[in-house]
Design an enzyme around this catalytic site. Structure first.
Site, PDB file in Angstrom:
ATOM      1  N   LYS A 105      61.816  27.460  15.612  1.00  0.00           N
ATOM      2  CA  LYS A 105      61.759  26.732  14.340  1.00  0.00           C
ATOM      3  C   LYS A 105      63.175  26.638  13.791  1.00  0.00           C
ATOM      4  CE  LYS A 105      58.410  24.990  11.788  1.00  0.00           C
ATOM      5  NZ  LYS A 105      57.158  24.413  12.319  1.00  0.00           N
ATOM      6  N   GLY A 217      44.001  16.726   0.604  1.00  0.00           N
ATOM      7  CA  GLY A 217      45.343  16.354   1.037  1.00  0.00           C
ATOM      8  C   GLY A 217      45.296  15.098   1.891  1.00  0.00           C
ATOM      9  N   GLY A 219      47.243  12.944   3.188  1.00  0.00           N
ATOM     10  CA  GLY A 219      48.555  12.543   3.718  1.00  0.00           C
ATOM     11  C   GLY A 219      48.409  12.178   5.177  1.00  0.00           C
ATOM     12  N   ASN A 220      49.432  12.493   5.971  1.00  0.00           N
ATOM     13  CA  ASN A 220      49.383  12.109   7.381  1.00  0.00           C
ATOM     14  C   ASN A 220      48.170  12.717   8.081  1.00  0.00           C
ATOM     15  OD1 ASN A 220      49.991  12.900  10.330  1.00  0.00           O
ATOM     16  ND2 ASN A 220      51.350  11.193   9.951  1.00  0.00           N
ATOM     17  N   ALA A 221      48.079  14.048   8.046  1.00  0.00           N
ATOM     18  CA  ALA A 221      46.974  14.713   8.751  1.00  0.00           C
ATOM     19  C   ALA A 221      45.623  14.336   8.132  1.00  0.00           C
ATOM     20  CB  ALA A 221      47.184  16.226   8.719  1.00  0.00           C
ATOM     21  N   GLY A 222      45.536  14.345   6.814  1.00  0.00           N
ATOM     22  CA  GLY A 222      44.269  14.110   6.119  1.00  0.00           C
ATOM     23  C   GLY A 222      43.715  12.700   6.304  1.00  0.00           C
TER      24      GLY A 222
HETATM   25  P1  NAD Z   1      51.881  14.928   4.093  1.00  0.00           P
HETATM   26  O1  NAD Z   1      53.028  15.175   3.182  1.00  0.00           O
HETATM   27  O2  NAD Z   1      51.803  13.638   4.828  1.00  0.00           O
HETATM   28  O3  NAD Z   1      50.512  15.072   3.276  1.00  0.00           O
HETATM   29  C1  NAD Z   1      50.237  16.086   2.382  1.00  0.00           C
HETATM   30  C2  NAD Z   1      49.241  15.541   1.359  1.00  0.00           C
HETATM   31  O4  NAD Z   1      48.807  16.622   0.533  1.00  0.00           O
HETATM   32  C3  NAD Z   1      49.824  14.503   0.418  1.00  0.00           C
HETATM   33  O5  NAD Z   1      48.936  13.421   0.302  1.00  0.00           O
HETATM   34  C4  NAD Z   1      49.920  15.239  -0.929  1.00  0.00           C
HETATM   35  O6  NAD Z   1      49.729  14.380  -2.042  1.00  0.00           O
HETATM   36  C5  NAD Z   1      48.767  16.189  -0.815  1.00  0.00           C
HETATM   37  N1  NAD Z   1      48.851  17.336  -1.712  1.00  0.00           N
HETATM   38  C6  NAD Z   1      49.955  17.993  -2.154  1.00  0.00           C
HETATM   39  N2  NAD Z   1      49.603  18.948  -3.017  1.00  0.00           N
HETATM   40  C7  NAD Z   1      48.260  18.906  -3.110  1.00  0.00           C
HETATM   41  C8  NAD Z   1      47.290  19.658  -3.847  1.00  0.00           C
HETATM   42  N3  NAD Z   1      47.664  20.646  -4.643  1.00  0.00           N
HETATM   43  N4  NAD Z   1      45.993  19.351  -3.676  1.00  0.00           N
HETATM   44  C9  NAD Z   1      45.613  18.348  -2.853  1.00  0.00           C
HETATM   45  N5  NAD Z   1      46.476  17.611  -2.159  1.00  0.00           N
HETATM   46  C10 NAD Z   1      47.771  17.883  -2.280  1.00  0.00           C
HETATM   47  O7  NAD Z   1      51.864  16.174   5.097  1.00  0.00           O
HETATM   48  P2  NAD Z   1      51.133  16.301   6.513  1.00  0.00           P
HETATM   49  O8  NAD Z   1      52.128  16.015   7.582  1.00  0.00           O
HETATM   50  O9  NAD Z   1      49.850  15.591   6.486  1.00  0.00           O
HETATM   51  O10 NAD Z   1      50.892  17.885   6.556  1.00  0.00           O
HETATM   52  C11 NAD Z   1      49.831  18.490   5.823  1.00  0.00           C
HETATM   53  C12 NAD Z   1      49.612  19.894   6.327  1.00  0.00           C
HETATM   54  O11 NAD Z   1      49.336  19.850   7.733  1.00  0.00           O
HETATM   55  C13 NAD Z   1      50.794  20.857   6.175  1.00  0.00           C
HETATM   56  O12 NAD Z   1      50.304  22.160   5.960  1.00  0.00           O
HETATM   57  C14 NAD Z   1      51.451  20.776   7.528  1.00  0.00           C
HETATM   58  O13 NAD Z   1      52.226  21.947   7.785  1.00  0.00           O
HETATM   59  C15 NAD Z   1      50.243  20.693   8.409  1.00  0.00           C
HETATM   60  N6  NAD Z   1      50.562  20.163   9.730  1.00  0.00           N
HETATM   61  C16 NAD Z   1      50.932  18.856   9.881  1.00  0.00           C
HETATM   62  C17 NAD Z   1      51.246  18.393  11.149  1.00  0.00           C
HETATM   63  C18 NAD Z   1      51.611  16.945  11.370  1.00  0.00           C
HETATM   64  O14 NAD Z   1      51.801  16.588  12.535  1.00  0.00           O
HETATM   65  N7  NAD Z   1      51.684  16.104  10.360  1.00  0.00           N
HETATM   66  C19 NAD Z   1      51.200  19.253  12.264  1.00  0.00           C
HETATM   67  C20 NAD Z   1      50.797  20.574  12.081  1.00  0.00           C
HETATM   68  C21 NAD Z   1      50.494  21.013  10.792  1.00  0.00           C
END
Ligand code: NAD
Length: 415
Positions: A105, A217, A219-222
């Site tokens: 990391k 959440g 975002g990307n994953a959600g």
């Molecule tokens: P992202 O920034 O695209 O999305 C995060 C989302 O969470 C945003 O829509 C944000 O508005 C929302 N959010 C923030 N605070 C919040 C709250 N208090 N309540 C509800 N929603 C809230 O990030 P992502 O890439 O989707 O990552 C999300 C999680 O998944 C993180 O924990 C990340 O470490 C994990 N993750 C992501 C990946 C990846 O490939 N994207 C891989 C492994 C793990």
């Protein structure tokens, strides 16, 4: 209140697995610490003509199973201990999905929200100049993480190639597709989680087809969890949230329409076909699957007794506290642990590296099929371990991954 040191947590998790597996003292001690760690400074010319000194880290936690692999975070609160913990978790993650990589990391203490594109590019290139000697396809391969994007990866790859004087696209993953990125990387984390949820539902007799899901959440994953949960598992999205709040409709929300709405308005709140809900209420909805996809520590001792989902698929890292975890287990809720459920991202990153090395690129359907195979095998290895040791899936995932890394250390003659 004293902040919990994430590296102390990571060491405690390892201690538990080491005891359960009966690891000898030397192997246990070796796995408690990063094998190598680097701390450095990076002078960067800012737009106003001043020079700022940024601090950076790269931790190569364990490379017994292959080159270190792990993201690069840009965050104002970054510390060496956070990076160490995340590097340890990457070691267990690459091991649980059985890809031939170790764990690493990186981090930079900075606030990218206050930096121009030019400043970010100069910082990205400075990081590579500081670390070029320790990176490479056979040594250590970074990837995007918090606040680092495919564009940042592109600048970094370019700087590395400029320094070594030849093409080396596999030095970094998560690149834009036209310069060596893999098809399918964009939804890989959610897709991997969906495959694991599918296998878990089959193994534990949960009927998901026609069931419901809530996504915390969006975002990307959600967003991809909602789209693919509907497409692959036949789940109906009833609620989704972001940092501004949640939207709820028990009759169902069209995931694609909500993605469009979020893109235009910037939040899910105010989506016309639904009522507003708080983030706290969303976590307690009576649904088949809850996807925590935002932040760590959202399911706690306080709200866990009210969680009613049948399955919690942890796409975020660390969404459930250890106390909450025990409560969910006692309630019979099936928790799919983060470093298994969200390992699809690093798995497709590995596929990207393989394609870069071959200099031959796969079709999307091949990426999906190979990801499905890896995630399905990983779930069943963990589930078998859970049955053998009578532990939950999170504990079993630790046992599977730590045992594999320990075996690699032993076979190399390190311990
Ligand atoms: P992202 O920034 O695209 O999305 C995060 C989302 O969470 C945003 O829509 C944000 O508005 C929302 N959010 C923030 N605070 C919040 C709250 N208090 N309540 C509800 N929603 C809230 O990030 P992502 O890439 O989707 O990552 C999300 C999680 O998944 C993180 O924990 C990340 O470490 C994990 N993750 C992501 C990946 C990846 O490939 N994207 C891989 C492994 C793990």
């Amino acid at each position: 209140m004293e902040r919990l040191n994430p590296f102390t947590t990571a060491q405690k998790q390892l201690d538990w697995a080491a005891e359960k597996l009966g690891l000898d003292e030397a192997t246990h001690e070796l796995l408690r610490w990063p094998m190598k760690e680097f701390s450095f400074t990076m002078p960067v010319r800012m737009d106003d003509g001043t020079t700022r000194i940024f601090r950076g880290f790269r931790v190569q936690y364990n490379t017994a199973r292959g080159p270190a692999k792990g993201g690069l975070r840009w965050h104002p609160d970054e510390t060496l201990d956070t990076v160490r913990a995340l590097a340890a978790w990457m070691t267990w993650k690459t091991s649980v999905v059985d890809i031939p990589l170790g764990g690493g990391k990186g981090g930079i203490v900075c606030n990218p929200k206050e930096m121009s594109e030019g400043e970010k590019e100069r910082l990205a290139r400075a990081y590579i100049r500081a670390t070029a000697g320790i990176l490479g396809v056979t040594k250590d391969v970074p990837a995007p993480d918090v606040y680092t994007t495919p564009q940042v990866m592109a600048w970094m790859m370019d700087e590395f190639e400029t320094l070594v004087g030849e093409h080396h696209p596999g030095v970094i993953t998560g690149k834009p597709v036209p310069i060596g990125g893999s098809l399918g990387r964009h939804d890989a984390t959610a897709r991997g989680g969906i495959y694991v949820a599918r296998e878990a539902a089959k193994a534990y007799g949960l009927a998901l087809q026609g069931g419901t899901m809530a996504v915390q959440g969006f975002g990307n994953a959600g967003q991809y969890a909602a789209l693919l949960g509907s497409e692959i598992l036949g789940l109906r999205l009833v609620a989704a949230s972001d940092s501004k709040g949640a939207v709820y409709n028990p009759k169902g929300i069209d995931p694609a329409a909500l993605v469009q709405f979020k893109k235009q308005i910037g939040t899910v709140v105010g989506f016309p076909e639904g009522e507003t809900l708080t983030n706290a209420e969303l976590l307690e909805l009576d649904v088949s699957v809850l996807f925590p996809s935002a932040l760590e520590n959202v399911i706690t001792e306080e709200n866990a007794p009210r969680v009613r989902a049948r399955m919690v698929c942890e796409l975020a890292n660390g969404p459930t506290t250890p106390e909450a975890d025990r409560i969910l287990q006692d309630k019979g809720i099936l928790v799919l642990p983060d470093f298994l459920a969200n390992a699809g991202g690093v798995t497709v990153s590995y596929f990207e590296q393989v394609q870069n090395t071959y200099n031959y690129y796969w079709e999307l359907k091949d990426v999906y099929a190979r990801l499905d195979d890896k995630m399905t095998r990983a779930f069943h290895a963990v589930d078998e371990m859970a049955a053998r040791h009578k532990v939950d899936l999170r504990q079993a995932a630790y046992l599977v991954s730590v045992a594999r890394v320990a075996e690699a250390c032993r076979l190399r003659g390190w311990v």
